[in-house]
Write a protein that holds these residues in place. Structure first.
Motif, PDB file in Angstrom:
ATOM      1  N   ALA A 166       0.811  -1.217   0.000  1.00  0.00           N
ATOM      2  CA  ALA A 166       0.000   0.000   0.000  1.00  0.00           C
ATOM      3  C   ALA A 166       0.843   1.265   0.000  1.00  0.00           C
ATOM      4  CB  ALA A 166      -0.944  -0.001   1.203  1.00  0.00           C
ATOM      5  N   VAL A 167       1.987   1.243   0.686  1.00  0.00           N
ATOM      6  CA  VAL A 167       2.771   2.476   0.829  1.00  0.00           C
ATOM      7  C   VAL A 167       3.189   3.067  -0.525  1.00  0.00           C
ATOM      8  CG1 VAL A 167       5.011   3.360   1.587  1.00  0.00           C
ATOM      9  CG2 VAL A 167       3.528   2.184   3.207  1.00  0.00           C
ATOM     10  N   ASN A 171       1.420   6.434  -1.534  1.00  0.00           N
ATOM     11  CA  ASN A 171       2.332   7.580  -1.593  1.00  0.00           C
ATOM     12  C   ASN A 171       2.326   8.216  -2.983  1.00  0.00           C
ATOM     13  OD1 ASN A 171       4.271   9.041   0.136  1.00  0.00           O
ATOM     14  ND2 ASN A 171       5.724   8.524  -1.478  1.00  0.00           N
ATOM     15  N   TRP A 172       2.192   7.400  -4.032  1.00  0.00           N
ATOM     16  CA  TRP A 172       2.087   7.935  -5.394  1.00  0.00           C
ATOM     17  C   TRP A 172       0.841   8.811  -5.515  1.00  0.00           C
ATOM     18  CZ3 TRP A 172      -1.467   7.768  -9.324  1.00  0.00           C
ATOM     19  CH2 TRP A 172      -1.023   8.201 -10.580  1.00  0.00           C
ATOM     20  N   VAL A 173      -0.259   8.344  -4.940  1.00  0.00           N
ATOM     21  CA  VAL A 173      -1.496   9.136  -4.974  1.00  0.00           C
ATOM     22  C   VAL A 173      -1.314  10.445  -4.208  1.00  0.00           C
ATOM     23  CG1 VAL A 173      -3.930   9.192  -4.282  1.00  0.00           C
ATOM     24  CG2 VAL A 173      -2.966   7.094  -5.225  1.00  0.00           C
ATOM     25  N   ILE A 174      -0.663  10.356  -3.035  1.00  0.00           N
ATOM     26  CA  ILE A 174      -0.448  11.552  -2.210  1.00  0.00           C
ATOM     27  C   ILE A 174       0.429  12.568  -2.938  1.00  0.00           C
ATOM     28  CG2 ILE A 174       0.648  12.387  -0.092  1.00  0.00           C
ATOM     29  CD1 ILE A 174      -0.177   9.661   1.174  1.00  0.00           C
ATOM     30  N   VAL A 175       1.521  12.093  -3.540  1.00  0.00           N
ATOM     31  CA  VAL A 175       2.471  13.002  -4.204  1.00  0.00           C
ATOM     32  C   VAL A 175       1.881  13.581  -5.479  1.00  0.00           C
ATOM     33  CG1 VAL A 175       4.703  13.109  -5.385  1.00  0.00           C
ATOM     34  CG2 VAL A 175       4.508  11.911  -3.202  1.00  0.00           C
ATOM     35  N   ASN A 176       1.182  12.764  -6.273  1.00  0.00           N
ATOM     36  CA  ASN A 176       0.722  13.198  -7.589  1.00  0.00           C
ATOM     37  C   ASN A 176      -0.695  13.759  -7.605  1.00  0.00           C
ATOM     38  OD1 ASN A 176       2.921  12.267  -9.658  1.00  0.00           O
ATOM     39  ND2 ASN A 176       2.703  10.580  -8.208  1.00  0.00           N
ATOM     40  N   SER A 178      -3.492  13.908  -4.187  1.00  0.00           N
ATOM     41  CA  SER A 178      -3.780  14.510  -2.883  1.00  0.00           C
ATOM     42  C   SER A 178      -3.915  13.412  -1.853  1.00  0.00           C
ATOM     43  CB  SER A 178      -5.077  15.319  -2.953  1.00  0.00           C
ATOM     44  OG  SER A 178      -5.544  15.636  -1.659  1.00  0.00           O
ATOM     45  N   TRP A 179      -3.622  13.748  -0.603  1.00  0.00           N
ATOM     46  CA  TRP A 179      -3.813  12.763   0.460  1.00  0.00           C
ATOM     47  C   TRP A 179      -5.282  12.387   0.609  1.00  0.00           C
ATOM     48  CZ3 TRP A 179      -6.820  13.990   4.725  1.00  0.00           C
ATOM     49  CH2 TRP A 179      -7.027  15.356   5.002  1.00  0.00           C
ATOM     50  N   HIS A 180      -6.186  13.282   0.190  1.00  0.00           N
ATOM     51  CA  HIS A 180      -7.619  12.992   0.274  1.00  0.00           C
ATOM     52  C   HIS A 180      -7.978  11.765  -0.567  1.00  0.00           C
ATOM     53  CE1 HIS A 180      -8.572  16.840   2.280  1.00  0.00           C
ATOM     54  NE2 HIS A 180      -7.614  17.354   1.502  1.00  0.00           N
ATOM     55  N   TYR A 181      -7.402  11.692  -1.770  1.00  0.00           N
ATOM     56  CA  TYR A 181      -7.729  10.586  -2.669  1.00  0.00           C
ATOM     57  C   TYR A 181      -7.141   9.257  -2.197  1.00  0.00           C
ATOM     58  CZ  TYR A 181      -9.509  14.084  -5.906  1.00  0.00           C
ATOM     59  OH  TYR A 181     -10.234  15.103  -6.470  1.00  0.00           O
ATOM     60  N   ALA A 182      -6.098   9.321  -1.394  1.00  0.00           N
ATOM     61  CA  ALA A 182      -5.540   8.082  -0.839  1.00  0.00           C
ATOM     62  C   ALA A 182      -6.566   7.389   0.056  1.00  0.00           C
ATOM     63  CB  ALA A 182      -4.266   8.391  -0.053  1.00  0.00           C
ATOM     64  N   PHE A 183      -7.303   8.170   0.836  1.00  0.00           N
ATOM     65  CA  PHE A 183      -8.359   7.594   1.662  1.00  0.00           C
ATOM     66  C   PHE A 183      -9.470   6.989   0.797  1.00  0.00           C
ATOM     67  CE2 PHE A 183      -6.297  10.313   4.737  1.00  0.00           C
ATOM     68  CZ  PHE A 183      -6.464   9.640   5.941  1.00  0.00           C
ATOM     69  N   GLY A 184      -9.842   7.704  -0.266  1.00  0.00           N
ATOM     70  CA  GLY A 184     -10.877   7.191  -1.152  1.00  0.00           C
ATOM     71  C   GLY A 184     -10.491   5.880  -1.808  1.00  0.00           C
ATOM     72  N   SER A 262      12.667  13.592   1.175  1.00  0.00           N
ATOM     73  CA  SER A 262      11.452  14.079   0.530  1.00  0.00           C
ATOM     74  C   SER A 262      10.301  13.106   0.789  1.00  0.00           C
ATOM     75  CB  SER A 262      11.668  14.223  -0.976  1.00  0.00           C
ATOM     76  OG  SER A 262      11.809  12.948  -1.584  1.00  0.00           O
ATOM     77  N   GLN A 263       9.066  13.540   0.509  1.00  0.00           N
ATOM     78  CA  GLN A 263       7.898  12.678   0.672  1.00  0.00           C
ATOM     79  C   GLN A 263       8.006  11.445  -0.227  1.00  0.00           C
ATOM     80  OE1 GLN A 263       5.248  13.069   2.840  1.00  0.00           O
ATOM     81  NE2 GLN A 263       4.417  11.121   2.137  1.00  0.00           N
ATOM     82  N   SER A 264       8.500  11.640  -1.460  1.00  0.00           N
ATOM     83  CA  SER A 264       8.641  10.488  -2.377  1.00  0.00           C
ATOM     84  C   SER A 264       9.655   9.485  -1.845  1.00  0.00           C
ATOM     85  CB  SER A 264       9.074  10.971  -3.765  1.00  0.00           C
ATOM     86  OG  SER A 264       8.092  11.797  -4.340  1.00  0.00           O
TER      87      SER A 264
END
Length: 445
Positions: A166-167, A171-176, A178-184, A262-264
């Motif tokens: 999952a990470v 993390n790809w979703v968060i970086v590219n 938003s963190w909101h879409y990671a929850f979705g 970095s976050q990535s």
């Protein structure tokens, strides 16, 4: 009278390993995926910690509270559902839990306040609190005692693979995006598992809970919950879960804000403790089962073999503030906390050794509810220590030192208290040496 009716033949049959029912490994795989989703849900807040703190303007103490909020109803829910699964088929309980997980993710897709985020995490924690104990109870309906260590290890791997797989994706979703879409995304994955479980999930055939409740001897819960092995399991796993809950909440922020990655980069580094931990869990499950097949008592194969890595891991983690270099510090953190995984493999089978099957769901749930209390404390303690420290790195190091002390203490308590074979003899009247079912086991399956 046939040969099978003679006492000698009956003894021989009793000593043989029971067969594993058809479909057991399919259910094991589905429950592995169940735990995978479970831990992906847990890790997302820690993984998105820096973006969340930035967007919502959170202080370390607030973020620590967010990490702890997941566990506010975790233990209470685990106990309540633990008693429910003594009466209700685990198939439907597992389905209900997974639906709750999925639905609590979707509110985060849009604009969300800190209060809403906390409420959703509390609700998610209530749904996930019973997950491990119910899944364990379900899988034990498919495997006899002498074959439970390996499926327990596989089930435990769901947590590691939930992070390992999952990470990078989250993390790809968060970086590219938003963190909101990671929850979705996690909500959608949860619904997919629900559909798969509806199609393939079944109740294990080895135990009819209602029949067992009416026919097998019962042991007062007070005796079960005050037994030294139960207390030892709670104490040992409390320390392991302290490390795990810190990893879920604070590992990625430490990599980004403490060490400057970095976050990535942090997304890939965050996988390392779980890869190492997964290796420890699989090795522990396999080696413990081999040791039992070769005649070791469960005191040695499960009690000692599960507790000693906690002590070693704590000692390794304690050296972390005294070394220089980000790479070495990460390595010590990965190895020190990863060794905790051994205790998760051995404690549920140890409790299952002396707990009647009709009471096992509740006992496993209470065990889980008690040791996961460290999940409420640890993230909040780390947040407080960081905020009150002279600088952020010193705060992290103090927090990891506290973690090390707790790990060593809990491991020593495990070494002192975990005697499942003598517990079984005291509570059930079976011989101290080994259960009859273990005699004749040639190799783990």
């Amino acid at each position: 009278m046939s040969a099978q009716g003679t006492p000698k033949a009956a003894d021989k049959t009793a000593g043989m390993s029971k067969p594993t029912p058809k479909g057991a490994w399919t259910v094991t795989f589905l429950l592995f995926l169940f735990m995978l989703v479970n831990f992906a849900d847990k890790i997302v807040v820690g993984l998105a910690g820096v973006p969340i703190m930035t967007e919502l303007k959170l202080e370390p103490e607030q973020f620590g509270l967010l990490g702890s909020s997941f566990f506010f109803l975790f233990s209470i829910s685990a106990i309540v559902v633990g008693f429910i699964v003594n009466k209700v088929p685990t198939r439907w309980v597992l389905l209900t839990l997974a639906v709750i997980w999925a639905l609590t993710q979707f509110p985060m897709v849009g604009t969300v306040s800190f209060t809403t985020l906390v409420i959703c995490r509390v609700a998610l924690g209530a749904g996930e609190g019973p997950a491990a104990s119910v899944a364990m109870h379900a899988i034990y309906k498919w495997f006899p005692d002498e074959k439970r260590t390996l499926p327990t290890a596989i089930l435990s791997q769901g947590s590691a693979f939930g992070v390992i797989l999952a990470v990078p994706a989250l993390n790809w979703v968060i970086v590219n995006h938003s963190w909101h879409y990671a929850f979705g995304a996690l909500g959608i994955v949860g619904l997919i598992w629900v559909a798969a479980w509806l199609a393939l999930g079944k109740e294990g055939p080895l135990e009819d809970t209602q029949f067992l409740a009416a026919n097998e001897p019962r042991i007062p819960y007070l005796q079960l919950l005050t037994s030294r092995t139960f207390i030892g399991c709670v104490a040992a796993t409390f320390g392991a879960y302290w490390a795990l809950s810190l990893g879920l909440t604070w590992f990625t922020p430490f990599i980004v804000k403490g060490l400057g990655f970095s976050q990535s980069q942090a997304g890939f580094i965050s996988i390392l403790p779980w890869v190492f931990g997964a290796t420890i869990v699989i090795l522990t499950g396999w080696i413990a089962q081999v040791m039992m097949a070769r005649g070791s008592t469960t005191r040695i194969a499960r009690g000692v073999f599960g507790s000693a890595p906690l002590v070693l891991g704590g000692l390794i983690l304690a050296t972390m503030p005294h070394v220089q270099g980000a790479g070495l510090q990460i390595a010590l953190l990965v190895v020190g906390t990863g060794l905790c995984g051994a205790i998760y493999v051995v404690c549920p089978p140890m409790l299952g050794e002396f707990t009647p099957a009709s009471q096992r769901g509740a006992v496993l749930a209470i065990y889980g509810a008690l040791y996961t209390l460290s999940g409420i404390i640890a993230p909040a303690v780390m947040g407080t220590v960081i905020q009150r420290a002279g600088n952020m790195v010193d705060g992290y190091m103090t927090g990891f030192t506290i973690n090390a002390v707790i790990m060593v203490g809990s491991g020593l308590l495990g070494l002192l208290l975990l005697w499942p074979n003598t517990e079984r003899a005291r509570l059930t009247g079976t011989p101290v040496s080994q259960p009859a079912a273990l005699k004749g086991v040639v190799s783990p399956t």
